[in-house]
Design a protein around this motif. Structure first.
Motif, PDB file in Angstrom:
ATOM      1  N   ALA A   1     -10.628  -5.088 -63.467  1.00  0.00           N
ATOM      2  CA  ALA A   1      -9.176  -6.418 -63.085  1.00  0.00           C
ATOM      3  C   ALA A   1      -8.677  -6.444 -64.264  1.00  0.00           C
ATOM      4  O   ALA A   1      -6.887  -5.764 -63.734  1.00  0.00           O
ATOM      5  CB  ALA A   1     -10.019  -7.364 -63.098  1.00  0.00           C
TER       6      ALA A   1
ATOM      7  N   LEU B   1      -8.822 -12.755 -64.768  1.00  0.00           N
ATOM      8  CA  LEU B   1      -9.866 -12.531 -63.574  1.00  0.00           C
ATOM      9  C   LEU B   1      -9.599 -13.226 -62.573  1.00  0.00           C
ATOM     10  O   LEU B   1      -9.393 -13.418 -61.202  1.00  0.00           O
ATOM     11  CB  LEU B   1     -10.799 -12.814 -64.202  1.00  0.00           C
ATOM     12  CG  LEU B   1     -12.062 -12.029 -64.825  1.00  0.00           C
ATOM     13  CD1 LEU B   1     -13.503 -12.683 -65.765  1.00  0.00           C
ATOM     14  CD2 LEU B   1     -11.757 -10.597 -64.421  1.00  0.00           C
ATOM     15  N   ALA B   2      -8.809 -15.100 -63.093  1.00  0.00           N
ATOM     16  CA  ALA B   2      -8.058 -15.427 -62.185  1.00  0.00           C
ATOM     17  C   ALA B   2      -7.104 -15.069 -61.134  1.00  0.00           C
ATOM     18  O   ALA B   2      -6.469 -15.137 -60.307  1.00  0.00           O
ATOM     19  CB  ALA B   2      -7.743 -17.100 -62.311  1.00  0.00           C
TER      20      ALA B   2
ATOM     21  N   ALA C   1      -6.779 -11.585 -61.251  1.00  0.00           N
ATOM     22  CA  ALA C   1      -7.328 -10.976 -59.556  1.00  0.00           C
ATOM     23  C   ALA C   1      -7.848 -11.179 -58.901  1.00  0.00           C
ATOM     24  O   ALA C   1      -7.525 -10.962 -57.418  1.00  0.00           O
ATOM     25  CB  ALA C   1      -8.460  -9.663 -60.210  1.00  0.00           C
ATOM     26  N   GLU C   2      -8.835 -12.313 -58.940  1.00  0.00           N
ATOM     27  CA  GLU C   2      -9.192 -13.212 -57.906  1.00  0.00           C
ATOM     28  C   GLU C   2      -8.120 -13.452 -56.691  1.00  0.00           C
ATOM     29  O   GLU C   2      -8.363 -13.271 -55.332  1.00  0.00           O
ATOM     30  CB  GLU C   2     -10.247 -14.256 -57.557  1.00  0.00           C
ATOM     31  CG  GLU C   2     -10.818 -15.353 -57.227  1.00  0.00           C
ATOM     32  CD  GLU C   2     -11.399 -16.461 -57.183  1.00  0.00           C
ATOM     33  OE1 GLU C   2     -11.907 -17.152 -56.657  1.00  0.00           O
ATOM     34  OE2 GLU C   2     -11.677 -16.702 -58.350  1.00  0.00           O
ATOM     35  N   ALA C   3      -6.992 -13.846 -56.863  1.00  0.00           N
ATOM     36  CA  ALA C   3      -5.895 -14.856 -56.373  1.00  0.00           C
ATOM     37  C   ALA C   3      -5.507 -12.817 -55.643  1.00  0.00           C
ATOM     38  O   ALA C   3      -4.364 -13.522 -54.304  1.00  0.00           O
ATOM     39  CB  ALA C   3      -4.517 -14.825 -57.238  1.00  0.00           C
TER      40      ALA C   3
ATOM     41  N   GLY D   1      -6.740 -10.728 -54.667  1.00  0.00           N
ATOM     42  CA  GLY D   1      -7.938 -10.250 -53.636  1.00  0.00           C
ATOM     43  C   GLY D   1      -7.848 -11.514 -52.183  1.00  0.00           C
ATOM     44  O   GLY D   1      -8.139  -9.851 -51.224  1.00  0.00           O
ATOM     45  N   ARG D   2      -7.265 -12.186 -52.744  1.00  0.00           N
ATOM     46  CA  ARG D   2      -7.725 -13.152 -51.382  1.00  0.00           C
ATOM     47  C   ARG D   2      -5.458 -12.741 -50.508  1.00  0.00           C
ATOM     48  O   ARG D   2      -5.989 -12.222 -48.998  1.00  0.00           O
ATOM     49  CB  ARG D   2      -7.298 -14.741 -51.967  1.00  0.00           C
ATOM     50  CG  ARG D   2      -8.999 -15.508 -52.233  1.00  0.00           C
ATOM     51  CD  ARG D   2      -8.582 -16.760 -52.559  1.00  0.00           C
ATOM     52  NE  ARG D   2      -7.649 -17.257 -53.491  1.00  0.00           N
ATOM     53  CZ  ARG D   2      -7.802 -17.272 -54.787  1.00  0.00           C
ATOM     54  NH1 ARG D   2      -8.574 -18.070 -54.961  1.00  0.00           N
ATOM     55  NH2 ARG D   2      -6.882 -18.000 -55.375  1.00  0.00           N
TER      56      ARG D   2
ATOM     57  N   HIS E   1      -9.508  -5.316 -54.154  1.00  0.00           N
ATOM     58  CA  HIS E   1     -10.511  -6.559 -55.524  1.00  0.00           C
ATOM     59  C   HIS E   1     -11.017  -4.934 -56.304  1.00  0.00           C
ATOM     60  O   HIS E   1     -10.883  -4.274 -55.608  1.00  0.00           O
ATOM     61  CB  HIS E   1     -12.209  -7.104 -54.835  1.00  0.00           C
ATOM     62  CG  HIS E   1     -11.716  -7.910 -53.445  1.00  0.00           C
ATOM     63  ND1 HIS E   1     -11.371  -9.692 -54.080  1.00  0.00           N
ATOM     64  CD2 HIS E   1     -11.493  -7.974 -52.052  1.00  0.00           C
ATOM     65  CE1 HIS E   1     -11.208  -9.998 -52.534  1.00  0.00           C
ATOM     66  NE2 HIS E   1     -11.098  -9.391 -52.086  1.00  0.00           N
TER      67      HIS E   1
ATOM     68  N   HIS F   1     -16.140  -2.192 -60.517  1.00  0.00           N
ATOM     69  CA  HIS F   1     -17.147  -2.981 -61.929  1.00  0.00           C
ATOM     70  C   HIS F   1     -17.856  -2.311 -62.154  1.00  0.00           C
ATOM     71  O   HIS F   1     -18.780  -1.630 -61.620  1.00  0.00           O
ATOM     72  CB  HIS F   1     -17.960  -4.222 -60.844  1.00  0.00           C
ATOM     73  CG  HIS F   1     -17.284  -5.550 -60.296  1.00  0.00           C
ATOM     74  ND1 HIS F   1     -16.996  -6.584 -61.492  1.00  0.00           N
ATOM     75  CD2 HIS F   1     -16.466  -5.580 -59.546  1.00  0.00           C
ATOM     76  CE1 HIS F   1     -15.945  -7.303 -60.648  1.00  0.00           C
ATOM     77  NE2 HIS F   1     -16.288  -7.350 -59.817  1.00  0.00           N
TER      78      HIS F   1
END
Length: 329
Positions: A23, A166-167, A169-171, A173-174, A179, A182
């Protein structure tokens, strides 16, 4: 990623990002792509395949997928990590990674490489150096930028909290469907840094929630103190009647310094010659010998090994001499 990055020219012609696929590096790569587009900078992604995990091939392909979606060339290089090194797997992998970065930089003509170390990484580094007894100068931890093998490495995110990364990366990914990978070794407490992260950090989080920010501030203040100490050491070395090439200095002048400054200028001298720092015990032993030699007047007998060189004292001059292959102390 802000336009003004410490150590980076205002309008770099080219730039690279060390991209593992996690990430942190993925989001730095995304920001670097936006930066490059705005500043007409040629951007490259560098991926190092360590071959230490079964998923390594998949990670490489996943990184190339991200690069393709961002229209950025990605260069991968597989390395052999020497797991027999005495300083551990983490250090061996890091050295292999820097060698790979240097090789890729030469191939692409890049002289600036971005690394995705963040506030949490910096806090962990300070903690590890505290536990290892590194000393005041070592507590400056990771610098915002540094040079190695003719390349300038930059860490623009040392003050960025990982939760923010991380926030993002999550956004991302959406929006994109891509993504981050790990790496299980990041949570494997057999490794020193992971042990701090998995065992110690949760306890600190519970009792001192601001510990990361505090340690990062400590590193910044230590870096300022280190700069002052280096300026003092440089002045001290200049007063030791150094040779034109910097390879020797006057023992008598060195002896006139206080003991702490004697130690500091020896460290500075070795660093200026590109040599590793000695342990505290070895340094104190050298200082004892240097003081004794001067008092007894047989300085020709001093010769101590330090890595690939000898430190000698001849006719009142402390000097370095290359060690011959197979030569013992």
């Amino acid at each position: 990623m802000a336009a003004g990055i410490a150590g980076l020219p205002a309008a770099p012609r080219s730039l690279a990002v060390g991209l593992s696929g996690g990430a942190d590096s993925a989001m730095l790569a995304l920001h670097a792509a936006l930066y490059a587009a705005r500043h007409d900078t040629t951007l490259h992604f560098f991926h190092v395949h360590h071959g230490l995990q079964a998923q390594a091939d998949r990670w490489r392909d996943h990184v190339h997928d991200l690069a393709l979606s961002l229209h950025v060339p990605c260069h991968s290089l597989r390395v052999a990590v020497d797991v027999t090194r005495g300083d551990g797997m983490e250090s061996a992998a890091r050295e292999a990674r820097y060698r790979a970065f240097a090789s890729l930089a030469r191939q692409t003509g890049v002289v600036h490489i971005l690394l995705a170390h963040h506030r949490g990484d910096q806090a962990e580094t300070v903690m590890l150096r505290l536990l290892r007894g590194t000393g005041p100068q070592g507590l400056a931890a990771m610098a915002p930028y540094f040079r190695r093998d003719g390349i300038c490495y930059l860490r623009p995110w040392l003050d960025i909290d990982r939760a923010e990364i991380l926030a993002q990366a999550e956004a991302y990914g959406r929006l994109s469907g891509w993504h981050p990978v790990h790496d299980p070794s990041n949570a494997d407490d057999r490794y020193t840094r992971a042990a701090v992260r998995e065992r110690l950090a949760p306890e600190l989080d519970a009792r001192w929630p601001a510990w990361r920010a505090n340690l990062v501030r400590h590193a910044r203040l230590s870096a300022e103190a280190r700069q002052v100490l280096e300026e003092v050491a440089a002045d001290d070395l200049a007063g030791l009647e150094p040779a034109a090439d910097g390879a020797s200095f006057s023992l008598a002048a060195w002896r006139r310094l206080s003991e702490p400054r004697q130690a500091m200028v020896l460290r500075y001298w070795l660093a200026s010659r590109g040599l590793a720092m000695p342990t505290e015990g070895r340094l104190r032993d050298w200082m004892r010998q240097l003081r004794g030699l001067h008092a007894l007047g047989h300085d020709r007998q001093m010769r101590v090994r330090h890595g690939e060189v000898w430190i000698r004292c001849v006719r009142g001059r402390v000097m370095l001499a290359a060690a011959e292959p197979g030569e013992n102390s």
